[in-house]
Design a protein around this motif. Structure first.
Motif, PDB file in Angstrom:
ATOM      1  N   MET A   1       0.844  -1.203   0.000  1.00  0.00           N
ATOM      2  CA  MET A   1       0.000   0.000   0.000  1.00  0.00           C
ATOM      3  C   MET A   1       0.878   1.251   0.000  1.00  0.00           C
ATOM      4  SD  MET A   1      -3.640   0.144   0.711  1.00  0.00           S
ATOM      5  CE  MET A   1      -3.318  -1.471   0.140  1.00  0.00           C
ATOM      6  N   GLY A   2       2.032   1.133  -0.700  1.00  0.00           N
ATOM      7  CA  GLY A   2       2.969   2.254  -0.723  1.00  0.00           C
ATOM      8  C   GLY A   2       2.482   3.381  -1.594  1.00  0.00           C
ATOM      9  N   GLY A   3       3.314   4.351  -1.804  1.00  0.00           N
ATOM     10  CA  GLY A   3       2.985   5.413  -2.754  1.00  0.00           C
ATOM     11  C   GLY A   3       2.197   6.526  -2.107  1.00  0.00           C
ATOM     12  N   THR A   4       2.404   7.699  -2.615  1.00  0.00           N
ATOM     13  CA  THR A   4       1.661   8.839  -2.089  1.00  0.00           C
ATOM     14  C   THR A   4       1.145   9.643  -3.257  1.00  0.00           C
ATOM     15  OG1 THR A   4       3.702  10.091  -2.066  1.00  0.00           O
ATOM     16  CG2 THR A   4       3.004   9.123   0.022  1.00  0.00           C
ATOM     17  N   VAL A   5       0.019  10.264  -3.034  1.00  0.00           N
ATOM     18  CA  VAL A   5      -0.497  11.194  -4.024  1.00  0.00           C
ATOM     19  C   VAL A   5       0.278  12.498  -3.846  1.00  0.00           C
ATOM     20  CG1 VAL A   5      -2.519  12.494  -4.737  1.00  0.00           C
ATOM     21  CG2 VAL A   5      -2.741  10.110  -4.043  1.00  0.00           C
ATOM     22  N   LEU A   6       0.636  13.095  -4.963  1.00  0.00           N
ATOM     23  CA  LEU A   6       1.412  14.329  -4.899  1.00  0.00           C
ATOM     24  C   LEU A   6       0.671  15.404  -4.115  1.00  0.00           C
ATOM     25  CD1 LEU A   6       4.023  15.679  -6.188  1.00  0.00           C
ATOM     26  CD2 LEU A   6       2.403  16.757  -7.733  1.00  0.00           C
ATOM     27  N   LYS A   7       1.316  16.026  -3.192  1.00  0.00           N
ATOM     28  CA  LYS A   7       0.687  17.101  -2.421  1.00  0.00           C
ATOM     29  C   LYS A   7       0.837  18.420  -3.162  1.00  0.00           C
ATOM     30  CE  LYS A   7       0.083  14.276   1.002  1.00  0.00           C
ATOM     31  NZ  LYS A   7       1.067  13.273   0.560  1.00  0.00           N
ATOM     32  N   ALA A   8      -0.068  19.326  -2.860  1.00  0.00           N
ATOM     33  CA  ALA A   8      -0.043  20.632  -3.499  1.00  0.00           C
ATOM     34  C   ALA A   8       1.304  21.308  -3.283  1.00  0.00           C
ATOM     35  CB  ALA A   8      -1.152  21.496  -2.946  1.00  0.00           C
TER      36      ALA A   8
ATOM     37  N   THR B   1       5.410  12.195 -12.614  1.00  0.00           N
ATOM     38  CA  THR B   1       5.384  12.838 -11.309  1.00  0.00           C
ATOM     39  C   THR B   1       5.195  11.813 -10.208  1.00  0.00           C
ATOM     40  OG1 THR B   1       4.504  14.759 -12.419  1.00  0.00           O
ATOM     41  CG2 THR B   1       4.302  14.712 -10.042  1.00  0.00           C
ATOM     42  N   ALA B   2       4.507  10.711 -10.534  1.00  0.00           N
ATOM     43  CA  ALA B   2       4.332   9.638  -9.560  1.00  0.00           C
ATOM     44  C   ALA B   2       5.583   8.766  -9.501  1.00  0.00           C
ATOM     45  CB  ALA B   2       3.130   8.788  -9.936  1.00  0.00           C
ATOM     46  N   GLU B   3       6.596   9.132 -10.279  1.00  0.00           N
ATOM     47  CA  GLU B   3       7.858   8.390 -10.322  1.00  0.00           C
ATOM     48  C   GLU B   3       7.660   6.938 -10.695  1.00  0.00           C
ATOM     49  OE1 GLU B   3       9.719   9.203  -6.622  1.00  0.00           O
ATOM     50  OE2 GLU B   3      10.354  11.200  -7.262  1.00  0.00           O
ATOM     51  N   SER B   4       6.737   6.696 -11.593  1.00  0.00           N
ATOM     52  CA  SER B   4       6.515   5.353 -12.089  1.00  0.00           C
ATOM     53  C   SER B   4       5.766   5.481 -13.394  1.00  0.00           C
ATOM     54  CB  SER B   4       5.681   4.572 -11.083  1.00  0.00           C
ATOM     55  OG  SER B   4       5.163   3.409 -11.679  1.00  0.00           O
TER      56      SER B   4
END
Lengths: 446, 446
Positions: free
Chosen positions: B1-8, B333-336
């Motif tokens: 459940m890794g990964g993060t949504v890009l923050k503003a 941007t999600a590095e994938s």
């Protein structure tokens, strides 16, 4: 330029994705069945096996085969289950659903929901929590059933400034209007039929008063324009005052009546409104009949596009739920949550464009008056309209009816609703006008 | 459940994405202008600035403002530029385009292309190279212009087994058919007009012979069914033999003629065919007129859905190119890289379902014969059809024409094309049948 596309050889080593479903009604049961029926195809698409491992229910479901699935009567056990990767919320309602979704997010789980009411009312809070936690809340099933309009607005049309969208987004309402037109039925008769066929709920208020459509419109408008969800500011007007006569007169004038949700970006603000609408009968969307949904989108680069299909039912809604699960699984496998913002625009880039009060909205109108057939009636009517700078596009006086009155139908040019309200009040005060004036807004959709 | 949504908050620190465009014709120039016009909205959507840093051209483009952009007359300089993140290939043709795209991939760059011909002919090689290198080749603009049908088939309908799709996917062809029907024009007249209006190329072969549509159909079929691209096995039949009479007779029988691309999955194999088609006039797609495109998709969970819009032109095609750029930027941007397989199914899960030879396809038919009005003609015709187990749905004999012959129109029930070919040869050999038999396939689209 990092990252790799998953190779075929990796597919076998990836462990199954565990899905927890909360609610096994029409949509939840449909999603369970669809995940099983198309399991092989879904594995071909994602490189992973997708398995329903846990369901939360509030009653027995003897018709569903739940072999091998953990069944909890405490629905919160599903979102607290460490083995569950993705939670599907399909219990409906907003109180328990809100609590459940927020707890799933807090537990670091991705969420798929079909709950438009929940998102229209509490979406800002839910998306904000999801962004803070780095998980995703997917909601394709919340609008227009199996028509992938959320993905289209958020990704497919991402190059565009969207000018407006207009949708037939409540199947029950469209079924009623289709029956009124095709079979000459009254609103009440057609509604009874929709209820008997299972299209309308026993309490059909959400459908016929435009509330369900406004929930969906609120969500689409946020994604189209990058604004917060503001359901409380949406204008809704139902179908119950429509008469068969209006349907017939509209037809004679080259129009059809549809219950439209309209969201439009203007210089002054965003229009957000659901109401019966006259649309020209040569528009493709005028021919969308029965329980079908269709959304017309006008944007600057691509122009007009339209998206059509079933807006409700077990299969179509489950199709959208499972498509969302596929999106989440593809992202999990890429080891990064999807970087598509929930509301299409980056959280920090959401703008506070105001929602326009209905009085500030400009449209053309269809007016129907019942007038005594006396000298001077039309002169009085046209004088009042002229005093409010309302220009007439067409006028149609029908033959005299029992009681000596005549129906008069007027199509106007565009005018701000505030002026129309004033003019209508003056018209209704005239001695020779009987009862209230029927007013239906018009949209050229061009 | 890794990964993060890009923050503003990250948005500001991300550096711009550099786009290289090869070809500045209608589509390339349109994409350049759109990236500039909607730059602020695109930055709101992706959290990144998207900048065209390098263009490759073969001639001067005095009408485009190229200030601040590196301009190379050697188009390969763009794909070799280390600063370029995403290459947009819009030069058209297949020889240089193939070399260019493969070199961009080898250089580790993501590619966006609008080139349906290239993908239909060399897509398997290109996607395979991209998968090996871990980059993405996006091609929304290759099919149906600005209508996001690739995304819909690959992601929006991912839950479904797709049964068939049928599309009006060549705007020039649809314009010609619309003119023939609405204005009673001949094929040749309507084509001249389409050329004068700039819809058809000076060499309109690809449009009117169904080749352009077959390129697009080949791509859609691969994504819908998870099969390799097999353009060489597609059946194509053009519009040039259609007469105004056929359009009128079809209308009398309750049908319209459209040039459809049809891809259908059967137990025996995949149908892949482009030809003029009679469709019932109460279908929504029958009312798609002029240069517009529409694709009807039948799938098991959602049922019938339809996608409609402009299939060509600078704005619509640029809309799709830029949507693809947005997808790539969101993934960067999600590095994938996006984990959505190029052909919707995982590379290892592509199946070798055969493409059915046209002779094995089963459809209903519209037949038009010109017969001398003698006793026994209809008896001979119906006997021949009956001998081939071809059942008649309707028959229409028109008034006698100059020369003493009558047109006879027959609608058949479904039959395998092989039998129809044999029956047609026997019909044409009859003494009282003049010339060849016109045959148009029919699709119920239900």
């Amino acid at each position: 330029m990092g990252g790799t596309v998953l190779k075929a050889s990796n597919a076998a080593v990836n462990k199954p994705v565990n899905v927890g479903i909360v609610g096994l009604g029409t949509v939840g049961g449909g999603a369970l069945n669809l995940l099983r029926a198309n399991a092989a195809e879904l594995s071909r698409r994602t490189g992973r096996d997708i398995v329903v491992s846990h369901v939360g229910v509030r009653r027995e479901h003897p018709n569903l085969n739940l072999t091998g699935i953990t069944v909890s009567m405490d629905i919160f056990a599903v979102v607290d289950d460490p083995a569950v990767d993705v939670v599907v919320e399909v219990i409906g309602g907003i109180t328990a659903a809100r609590e459940l979704v927020l707890r799933a997010i807090a537990n670091g789980k991705h969420v798929v929901t079909a709950n438009k009411w929940l998102l229209a009312e509490h979406g800002n809070e839910i998306f904000s929590a999801a962004e803070a936690k780095g998980v995703y809340v997917a909601f394709e099933a919340a609008v227009a059933g199996g028509v992938p309009i959320i993905k289209v607005l958020r990704e497919g049309l991402a190059a565009n400034n969207i000018d407006w969208l207009a949708g037939i987004i409540n199947g029950t309402g469209n079924y009623i209007l289709t029956e009124m037109r095709d079979k000459g039925r009254s609103f009440a008769d057609a509604l009874d039929d929709a209820t008997a066929l299972g299209y309308a709920e026993l309490d059909p208020t959400f459908d016929v008063e435009g509330i369900d459509a406004a929930h969906k419109l609120t969500i689409m408008a946020s994604i189209a324009f990058g604004i917060p969800l503001q359901f409380s500011k949406a204008y809704t007007e139902g179908l119950s005052k429509l008469t068969r006569d209006d349907v017939v007169y509209a037809e004679e004038l080259g129009f059809r009546i549809k219950q439209l949700g309209v969201a439009r970006r203007t210089r002054e603000g965003v229009e957000l409104r659901v109401h019966p609408t006259l649309i020209p009968d040569d528009r493709l969307i005028a021919h969308v009949n029965g329980v079908k949904n269709a959304i017309l989108v006008q944007s600057d680069a691509v122009g007009t596009t339209m998206y059509y299909g079933a807006g409700a039912g077990a299969g179509p809604t489950a199709s959208a739920v499972v498509a969302d699960i596929v999106d989440v699984v593809r992202a999990l496998t890429a080891e990064s949550a999807p970087n598509v913002p929930h509301l299409a625009f980056m959280p920090g880039a959401i703008t506070n464009t105001p929602i326009l009060p209905m009085e500030d909205v400009v449209t053309s109108y269809y007016l129907r008056l019942q007038a005594y057939d006396r000298a001077g009636v039309l002169a009085d009517v046209t004088r009042i309209l002229s005093n409010h700078d309302i220009n007439i596009e067409a006028i149609l006086q029908k033959p005299m009816q029992e009681g000596g009155s005549v129906p008069v139908i007027i199509l106007t040019k565009p005018v701000v609703e505030r002026e129309m309200n004033l003019a209508m009040a003056e018209l209704e005060a005239l001695d020779h006008i009987i009862g209230s004036v029927t007013r239906i807004r018009m949209e050229p959709l061009a």
